[in-house]
Scaffold this motif. Sequence first.
Motif, short mmCIF file in Angstrom:
data_model
loop_
_atom_site.label_atom_id
_atom_site.label_comp_id
_atom_site.label_asym_id
_atom_site.label_seq_id
_atom_site.Cartn_x
_atom_site.Cartn_y
_atom_site.Cartn_z
N LEU A 154 -16.70 84.62 18.80
CA LEU A 154 -16.19 84.14 18.95
C LEU A 154 -15.89 85.66 19.78
CD1 LEU A 154 -14.01 81.24 17.38
CD2 LEU A 154 -16.00 81.34 19.44
N ASP B 168 -15.79 68.69 20.70
CA ASP B 168 -16.19 68.50 19.82
C ASP B 168 -15.01 67.45 18.75
OD1 ASP B 168 -14.04 69.79 17.76
OD2 ASP B 168 -15.66 71.55 18.31
N SER C 233 -10.06 76.33 9.00
CA SER C 233 -11.24 75.93 9.08
C SER C 233 -12.76 77.15 8.35
CB SER C 233 -12.02 74.88 10.07
OG SER C 233 -11.44 75.86 11.81
N GLY C 234 -12.19 78.13 9.16
CA GLY C 234 -13.60 79.12 8.99
C GLY C 234 -13.16 80.40 7.49
#
Length: 492
Positions: free
Chosen positions: A443, A408, A430-431
């Motif tokens: 994950l 991405d 980011s999470g």
Amino acid sequence: MAAVEAAATQSDIDVSQSKLTFVDEIRTDRLDTLWKTTLAFVLILAWLLLILAASSSDADASDLVLPVIFTVVASLATRFFLKADRYHVATWAYSLGLIASASSLTIPESPDLNTAAPMIGILIIFIIGMLLSVKETVLLVFLMYLSMILPAWILRGEIPVTTTGGFGLVLMAVATLLVTQVSGELFSIAEWALESYRKERETATKLHESRAEVEKSLLKQKNLTMQLQQINEELDEARRAAELAKQFRGQFLANMSHELRTPLNAIIGFSETMLNFPMMYDNVPLPKEYHQDLERIYNSGRHLLGIINDILDLSKIDVGRLEVEIQPVDLEPILKGLLSTGVGLIATKPIELRRETPEKMPMVLGDPLRVRQVLLNLLSNAAKFTEEGAITFKVVPEDERVIVSVSDTGPGIPPEHHESIFQAFQQGESGRKMKREGSGLGLAISKELLTLMNGDIWLESEVGKGSTFYVSFPRYMHDPNAEWETAEEHAS
Ligand code: ADP
């Protein structure tokens, strides 16, 4: 290099110094005995002579006062210097004192004493020759000769050498020769013996020390082994406790997830029915004002269900109850399905969804449901964290494996989180920014699932540029699409 040489020279000095001390130590003992013996001897002799003088009229006891005084002073001076640890000065004090004592026998006009003086001189040379070096002994004899002649000559004006005395002086020369000869050899033998003794003593000390060291290290080793054994036992105990705790946690999560899913399914089901199936309510339409809130209830319910399903998976993995059914899996339909789901996940974001796959898609070995679950997790993460750009699915067949990657153009993941994001409940930066959007389980579950399917997962990412998650599966060897397989079939 210079330092090493300096150290070597230093150690040589140390050895020679300790050697000197040791030899002197022995000689000091000898000299100590000698001065005591001499003092005792001369005192007894003086006493006997006094008695003799008292009984005989011709002997003059006063002639012996000076020799006795010299001997006593020499003995006491020797004692003093020995106590002060000055061996050489002590030897010379002893020697000169005895020479002076012998010399004083030549002063009175007594042929008996004058004859006795060189004889006593011989004795002195024999005694002292053993304590001094050869050169010093020769010097001492020279002094002895002078002391036999000069004092009497100066004080009485005549040389006090009788025929016997002269013979004594010749004998003194012979004695010197003998002493230098013998003591030279004796000295080297004695030095050698002393040196060997010193070395032996040193070796014995070292041996003793090494033995003590060995015993100490053996004891230490024994202690360490015991400690290690104890730590191992504690570790075993801790591992058993951790395994038990993991099982309890798994069991608890499984029960709790199960209990939560029943009411949650009701919430999702009823909110969906209220939104989409008004016929279930006699076609009474839902007031518009309710729509937005009901949609929120529905979406949150689905999200919660997703998390609960993840927890259930994880708890099954914990208790070792998650089973996968390994079989040949065709990636093509899975990929197609994922791409159309991806369109929904991207929604209105300006993101292009791409695929780069070989013309003949390879087959993999795995559980089709779990393969889809892993890839869907990667796709939804990519869609969740990317704001614009592209998301690319790539399939690369290798000899024995097939690598599927999802790239991405999102925010990327800093290197320090590359490992931790694969642990349960761990979210990267980011999470955390999108806190309510995930559980940090996706994950971790993917990794466990891939382990069960003999696969692997890893990533490459650059902050600000994007991330690529790679997943590898075992390749299905009898895949009719594989080129080598086809070639083999042709050959047969
Ligand atoms: P979550 O439910 O938080 O997405 P995951 O286990 O799927 O849990 O992901 C763990 C963390 O990894 C996420 O919180 C996020 O920080 C990071 N992450 C995963 N995929 C991406 C991605 N494509 N781009 C950026 N960060 C990602």
